[in-house]
Design a protein around this motif. Structure first.
Motif, mmCIF file in Angstrom:
data_model
loop_
_atom_site.group_PDB
_atom_site.id
_atom_site.type_symbol
_atom_site.label_atom_id
_atom_site.label_comp_id
_atom_site.label_asym_id
_atom_site.label_seq_id
_atom_site.Cartn_x
_atom_site.Cartn_y
_atom_site.Cartn_z
ATOM 1 N N ASN A 222 -9.370 4.843 -3.345
ATOM 2 C CA ASN A 222 -8.989 3.884 -2.369
ATOM 3 C C ASN A 222 -8.119 2.756 -2.940
ATOM 4 O OD1 ASN A 222 -9.538 1.278 -0.731
ATOM 5 N ND2 ASN A 222 -10.082 2.775 0.631
ATOM 6 N N ALA A 223 -8.494 2.374 -4.277
ATOM 7 C CA ALA A 223 -7.774 1.261 -4.890
ATOM 8 C C ALA A 223 -6.499 1.724 -5.254
ATOM 9 C CB ALA A 223 -8.636 0.822 -6.274
ATOM 10 N N VAL B 73 -10.201 -4.135 -3.084
ATOM 11 C CA VAL B 73 -10.866 -3.045 -2.348
ATOM 12 C C VAL B 73 -12.147 -3.291 -1.944
ATOM 13 C CG1 VAL B 73 -11.367 -0.645 -2.368
ATOM 14 C CG2 VAL B 73 -9.441 -1.309 -2.974
ATOM 15 N N ALA C 203 -7.028 -5.251 -8.027
ATOM 16 C CA ALA C 203 -6.822 -4.069 -7.068
ATOM 17 C C ALA C 203 -8.392 -3.627 -6.804
ATOM 18 C CB ALA C 203 -6.191 -2.812 -7.669
ATOM 19 N N TRP D 166 3.906 -0.056 9.438
ATOM 20 C CA TRP D 166 4.068 0.101 8.165
ATOM 21 C C TRP D 166 5.581 -0.522 7.730
ATOM 22 C CZ3 TRP D 166 -0.061 -0.267 5.606
ATOM 23 C CH2 TRP D 166 -1.244 0.450 6.194
ATOM 24 N N HIS E 250 -12.894 -5.261 1.411
ATOM 25 C CA HIS E 250 -12.816 -5.019 2.652
ATOM 26 C C HIS E 250 -13.945 -4.507 3.022
ATOM 27 C CE1 HIS E 250 -8.075 -4.448 1.255
ATOM 28 N NE2 HIS E 250 -8.547 -5.569 1.785
ATOM 29 N N PRO F 41 -6.494 4.890 4.502
ATOM 30 C CA PRO F 41 -6.884 4.953 3.178
ATOM 31 C C PRO F 41 -7.886 5.873 2.987
ATOM 32 C CG PRO F 41 -7.694 2.939 4.440
ATOM 33 C CD PRO F 41 -6.652 3.645 5.199
ATOM 34 N N PRO G 79 0.914 -1.233 0.163
ATOM 35 C CA PRO G 79 0.160 0.110 -0.008
ATOM 36 C C PRO G 79 1.069 1.302 -0.024
ATOM 37 C CG PRO G 79 0.086 -1.011 2.431
ATOM 38 C CD PRO G 79 0.537 -1.824 1.308
ATOM 39 N N TRP H 250 -4.501 3.792 -3.308
ATOM 40 C CA TRP H 250 -3.981 3.634 -2.152
ATOM 41 C C TRP H 250 -3.446 2.406 -1.839
ATOM 42 C CZ3 TRP H 250 -4.181 1.249 2.615
ATOM 43 C CH2 TRP H 250 -3.560 1.639 3.725
ATOM 44 N N HIS H 251 -4.255 1.219 -1.958
ATOM 45 C CA HIS H 251 -3.846 -0.018 -1.976
ATOM 46 C C HIS H 251 -2.790 -0.640 -3.015
ATOM 47 C CE1 HIS H 251 -7.254 -0.227 0.832
ATOM 48 N NE2 HIS H 251 -6.827 -1.154 1.334
ATOM 49 N N ALA H 252 -2.874 0.084 -4.179
ATOM 50 C CA ALA H 252 -1.981 -0.231 -5.283
ATOM 51 C C ALA H 252 -1.323 0.950 -5.944
ATOM 52 C CB ALA H 252 -2.619 -1.423 -6.226
#
Length: 803
Positions: free
Chosen positions: A427-428, A408, A404, A93, A411, A256, A57, A430-432
Motif C-alpha cells: 500500500n505504501a 499509509v 510513506a 486522477w 489513513h 490501493p 500515487p 502504491w502511494h509513493a
C-alpha cells in the motif's frame, strides 16, 4: 518556460490557482513569484517537477506514462480506451495531475503533459522511442529508407517525410504486421516478443544482424529492430505496441492494495504513547549527560563504533537499539556535536536551552529531528547494523520511506492496526511508487521499530503523535536545515505532545527500605534527580530506585551537601527517617580524605629563595603555597608561572616529567587557534558549527504566503500588467549614477529575475532579485530582509553580479 503552461495558468480562476499553489509549495517559496510567467517558470523546473511527482500515487504516474506513449494532446476518451477504464474513473486522477501543474487540458480538453515529466522516463511502459526518432536519424540514409519501403511492399518514391509516414502506418497496424510476419524466418516472432515485453533495449549478437536468413537480419531489414551499437538493439514504440496486440492495456490501479488490519483498543494505544514519550525525553537527557562527562569518540572512517554504543547503553540504562536511535536523533537536532578540543561528540549549547524547555517542546525537537533524519538507525544490511552516524548511500530516500509508511498508517481509522507488514508495504508503494521497492521493503521494518521506541506507534497502530507527524510530511525539511522546521511549532503536534507528557509523575514514594517508587512515567527532572542520588533497579509502568552508600556519595561528589540534597528530595516526596540517616551519615564521612589540584611545582635548592618568592606581592596572583622548604606549588599553569617569575627578575627553567630541563621554541601566533564545536552532517562528514547556531536559538523560517491570497494577487497583477517593454528606457532615465554596463545588469534583475548586489547612496548594500519597475522605483526581493522592498533607482550607485 512552457508557453502552453503559462496560457493555461491565465485561464484559471482563483480557487483552481490556489489549489496549484497549495500542492506545489516550491512555487511560492521565497522569493515568491509575483507574475504568472515567473510562476510558470518555477512550475516547469525539472527538479521541482520530480519532487512533485514523488508525492503522487500510482494511478497518476500510470496515466502520465500512457500520455507519453500516446503522444502530446491526448483526448481523455482515447486515454481511457488505452487504459481500459471509464473516463469517469480517470477524471479524478487527471485533476490531481492538473492541480500539481504536471498536466493541463487545452482548449479542446486534450491532455497536455509538462515537458519535464518526459525526462524522467527513458522507456515509458517499457516502450522505446517512436519510429520517427529512428527514421529521422542521421544514420538512416535516403537509400536505406527506400530499401526499407520496398521490403515492406511500399512504393519507394516520394519525399522522406511521406515515406516515413507510410512506414509508420504499416508497422503500427497489427494486422499488416501479422501478415508481414508470415514470411519471416522461424524464431522471428519469439525474438520480437522478447523485445516487445522485456525491452525495448536488449543485448544481442551483432553478427546475427549481418548473417543472411537469421531472424535478426530480417527484423532489421524490415524496420522492426534498430542497432545504435554493434551489440545492442532497440525496438521502436509502434512496433512493440503492434506485437503486444490490440488487446494490450497498460496497468491502471485506481484503488490501493488493501491493508490487512485488526482492531485495537484506542485507550491502550494512548496509554502506551504516554509511557513511551516521557521515556524518550528522559533517556535522551541521560545520554547527553553521559556524553558531557565522557565525550563520544568517532571512528577514523566516520561514525560511532559499536563498542562506544554498548558502553553508553550500559551506563545510561538504555538498550542498544534505543541508544543507536537517540544518538542519531541528537546529532540531527544539533543537541550533540563534535568538539575538537574534547576529541569527541559532546552536547552543544542548544542542549542547555533544550533541557530548560518544557517537556512537550523537548519531545517535539526529537520527533522533528527523527522525521527529517536521512539514516535508518535500526536497518540491518547483510545482517549487521550500519555504523551510527556513518554514511548512508540511500540518504534522503530513507526519510521518504519513513514518511510513506507513516502516511499509509494515518489513513487507517482510529482503533485499527495493521496485521501484515507485506500488505502495508504494498500500500505504501502504491502511494509513493517512485520509491525503490527493495529499499521500501528493507527500511519499513526499521521505520516501524523506530516509531515504537518514540511513542509514534503502539500496538501496530499510529498514536496521536504519529498522526500529527504524518500530516507534516511536506514540512519535514532535511538534515541540513539551519532553521527550526515548522514541525516543531505545528499546533496539532503541540497539542499531541502536551497530552503525551500530561501523565508524567513529578513526585516519588520513598520507602523505609531505602527505595523510591514512581508509579508512572517520571518527568525528566525527577528522573535526573533520582539517577544522581540512587541506582535504578527497574523501568516500565513503575520505576524503582534504590539508595545506597555509593549512590549518595556520588551525589555528594558532584557538589551536593546533605541539607541541599535532602531539601531537593523532600520537594518530590516525603523522606523517611532511614533515608535521612543514610544521607547524613555518608555526608559526615564525606571529605575525610582531600585531593588538591596543582597546576605546577616550583623547586629550588635554596629555601630562602623560595620563601622570598612565596612572599612576593607581585606573584600573589599565582596562588603559591609552600609545601616544603624547597617545594612551592602554584595554582597557575607552568607557562604562566614561568612568565610571571621572569617578569619579576627571576630566571626559572621548565622541567619535563623525566626531570630534564627542556627549552621549547614558542609556537607561531595563531597556531593554537581552535575551530570550536563542530557538528556531524550527513554522510559522516564533520562541519563547523555556525556561530548563530552555537550561541543563539534556531531562527524561525519565514512562512510562505497563503496560497489563496497569493492566487488573488497573481490574478490581479496579471490584469494590471504593463506589456510595454520599457525596462531599459526607465532604468536609463532614472538610474543616472550607474554606468551603462551596470544599468544592463539591473535590467536583467527585472526581465530575467537574476541575482545582483546593489549599493545605495547611504552605503547600504543588499542582494536583490525578481525586480519590478514602479515608476522611478525598483521593487525587488531583498535576501537580507526576506521580503520585497522598494529601492529608488536614483539612489543606486553600484550594481554587481551575485553568484
Amino acid at each position: 518556460m512552457d508557453d502552453h503552461l503559462l496560457g493555461w495558468l491565465r485561464t484559471l480562476d482563483e480557487a483552481r490557482l490556489a489549489r496549484v499553489l497549495s500542492n506545489r509549495p516550491d512555487a511560492i517559496a521565497a522569493p515568491w513569484p509575483r507574475r504568472l510567467d515567473t510562476l510558470a517558470q518555477r512550475l516547469g523546473n525539472g527538479f521541482a517537477v520530480m519532487e512533485a511527482m514523488r508525492a503522487l500515487p500510482l494511478p497518476c504516474l500510470e496515466i502520465a506514462q500512457a500520455c507519453l506513449v500516446l503522444g502530446d494532446r491526448t483526448p481523455p476518451d482515447r486515454l481511457a480506451a488505452f487504459l481500459d477504464a471509464p473516463v469517469a474513473t480517470l477524471t479524478p486522477w487527471l485533476d490531481v495531475l492538473y492541480d500539481h501543474a504536471l498536466a493541463w487540458p487545452d482548449d479542446e480538453g486534450r491532455v497536455h503533459l509538462a515537458e519535464a515529466v518526459s525526462r524522467w522516463w527513458a522507456a515509458p511502459l517499457g516502450l522505446g522511442e517512436p519510429l520517427d526518432h529512428y527514421l529521422n536519424s542521421w544514420t538512416v540514409s535516403n537509400d536505406t529508407l527506400r530499401a526499407l519501403a520496398r521490403n515492406l511492399g511500399l512504393p519507394p518514391h516520394g519525399n522522406k517525410r511521406r515515406t516515413i509516414a507510410r512506414v509508420t502506418e504499416v508497422l503500427s497496424d497489427g494486422v499488416r504486421l501479422a501478415a508481414l510476419l508470415r514470411n519471416a524466418p522461424e524464431g522471428t516472432e519469439r525474438l520480437l516478443a522478447d523485445f516487445a515485453w522485456d525491452g525495448p533495449v536488449r543485448d544481442v549478437d551483432g553478427g546475427r544482424f549481418v548473417m543472411l536468413g537469421t531472424p535478426e537480419k530480417w527484423a532489421a531489414d524490415h524496420g522492426l529492430l534498430y542497432r545504435p551499437r554493434w551489440e545492442v538493439a532497440e525496438m521502436p514504440r509502434e512496433v512493440a505496441l503492434s506485437v503486444r496486440g490490440p488487446g494490450y492495456h497498460p496497468p491502471f490501479s485506481p484503488e490501493p492494495p488493501e491493508i490487512a488490519t485488526i482492531p485495537v483498543d484506542p485507550e491502550e494505544v494512548d496509554h502506551l504513547m504516554t509511557l513511551a514519550a516521557p521515556h524518550v525525553v528522559e533517556r535522551c537527557a541521560a545520554l547527553l549527560d553521559n556524553t558531557a562527562k565522557t565525550p563520544l569518540p568517532l571512528l577514523k572512517t566516520g561514525g560511532v563504533g559499536v563498542r562506544e554504543v554498548r558502553r553508553v547503553a550500559k551506563e545510561t540504562g538504555c538498550d542498544e537499539d534505543e541508544t543507536r536511535l537517540l544518538l542519531e536523533i541528537c546529532a540531527v537536532s544539533r543537541l550533540l556535536a563534535f568538539d575538537e578540543k574534547s576529541g569527541g561528540m559532546v552536547p552543544t549549547e542548544r542542549f542547555d536551552r533544550w533541557r530548560l524547555d518544557e517537556g512537550s517542546a523537548r519531545l517535539r525537537v526529537l520527533l522533528s529531528a527523527w522525521w527529517r533524519m536521512e539514516r535508518s538507525s535500526l536497518r540491518k544490511i547483510e545482517g549487521k547494523y550500519p555504523t551510527v552516524l556513518g554514511d548512508d548511500q540511500s540518504g534522503a530516500a530513507v526519510a521518504r520511506v519513513r514518511r510513506a509508511v507513516l502516511g499509509v498508517l494515518s489513513h487507517l481509522p482510529s482503533g485499527t492496526a495493521f496485521a501484515d507488514r507485506g500488505s502495508l508495504v504494498r500500500n505504501a508503494h502504491w502511494h509513493a511508487p517512485l520509491l525503490d521497492q527493495a529499499l521500501l521493503t528493507d527500511c519499513a521494518a526499521a521505520a516501524l521499530e523506530e516509531a515504537r521506541l518514540l511513542g509514534v506507534l503502539a500496538n501496530d497502530a499510529l498514536t496521536d503523535l504519529g498522526r500529527a507527524l504524518a500530516g507534516l510530511a511536506a514540512h519535514a525539511g532535511d538534515e541540513n536545515d539551519d532553521t527550526v522546521p515548522l514541525v516543531e511549532h505545528d499546533p496539532v503536534l503541540v497539542e499531541a505532545s502536551t497530552r503525551a507528557l500530561a501523565s508524567v509523575r513529578r513526585s516519588a514514594l520513598f520507602g523505609p527500605d531505602l527505595t523510591a517508587v514512581v508509579t508512572g512515567p517520571p518527568s525528566t527532572e525527577l528522573a535526573e534527580l533520582l539517577d544522581r542520588v540512587a541506582e535504578r533497579e527497574s523501568r516500565g509502568a513503575a520505576s524503582v530506585w534504590r539508595f545506597t552508600t555509593e549512590s549518595v556519595r556520588g551525589a555528594l561528589d558532584v557538589g551536593y551537601d546533605a541539607d541541599e540534597l535532602l531539601a531537593e528530595l523532600s520537594e518530590v516526596g516525603q523522606i523517611p527517617q532511614p533515608l535521612e540517616y543514610l544521607v547524613r551519615d555518608v555526608a559526615r564521612r564525606h571529605g575525610e580524605v582531600t585531593v588538591t589540584t596543582v597546576a605546577c611545582i616550583v623547586q629550588a635548592s635554596d629555601p630562602a629563595l623560595l620563601a622570598e618568592i612565596a612572599a612576593h606581592r607581585r606573584l600573589s596572583r599565582l596562588g603559591l603555597r609552600l609545601l616544603a622548604p624547597t617545594v612551592l606549588v602554584s595554582s597557575t599553569p607552568a607557562e604562566r608561572t614561568l612568565a610571571a617569575l621572569r617578569e619579576n627578575g627571576y630566571a626559572p627553567v621548565p622541567i619535563a616529567d623525566t626531570g630534564e630541563i627542556t627549552i621549547r621554541r614558542s609556537k607561531s601566533a595563531g597556531s593554537d587557534a581552535q575551530n570550536g564545536k563542530l557538528i556531524l552532517l550527513p554522510g559522516g562528514q564533520v562541519a563547523e558549527l555556525d556561530s548563530q547556531l552555537h550561541h543563539g536559538a534556531y531562527a524561525l523560517a519565514e512562512p510562505p504566503p497563503d496560497p489563496h491570497e497569493h492566487a488573488r494577487r497573481l490574478l490581479e497583477s496579471q490584469e494590471g500588467a504593463e506589456q510595454n517593454g520599457r525596462t531599459w528606457a526607465i532604468i536609463g532615465r532614472n538610474a543616472t549614477r550607474l554606468p551603462t554596463a551596470q544599468q544592463s545588469l539591473l535590467g536583467f534583475v527585472v526581465d530575467r529575475g537574476v541575482r545582483a548586489g546593489i549599493t545605495l547612496t547611504d552605503g547600504l548594500t543588499a542582494t536583490i532579485s525578481h525586480g519590478e519597475l514602479r515608476g522611478g522605483t525598483l521593487d525587488a526581493w531583498c535576501e537580507e530582509a526576506g521580503d520585497y522592498l522598494e529601492f529608488p533607482l536614483a539612489e543606486i550607485v553600484e550594481v554587481r553580479g551575485a553568484y
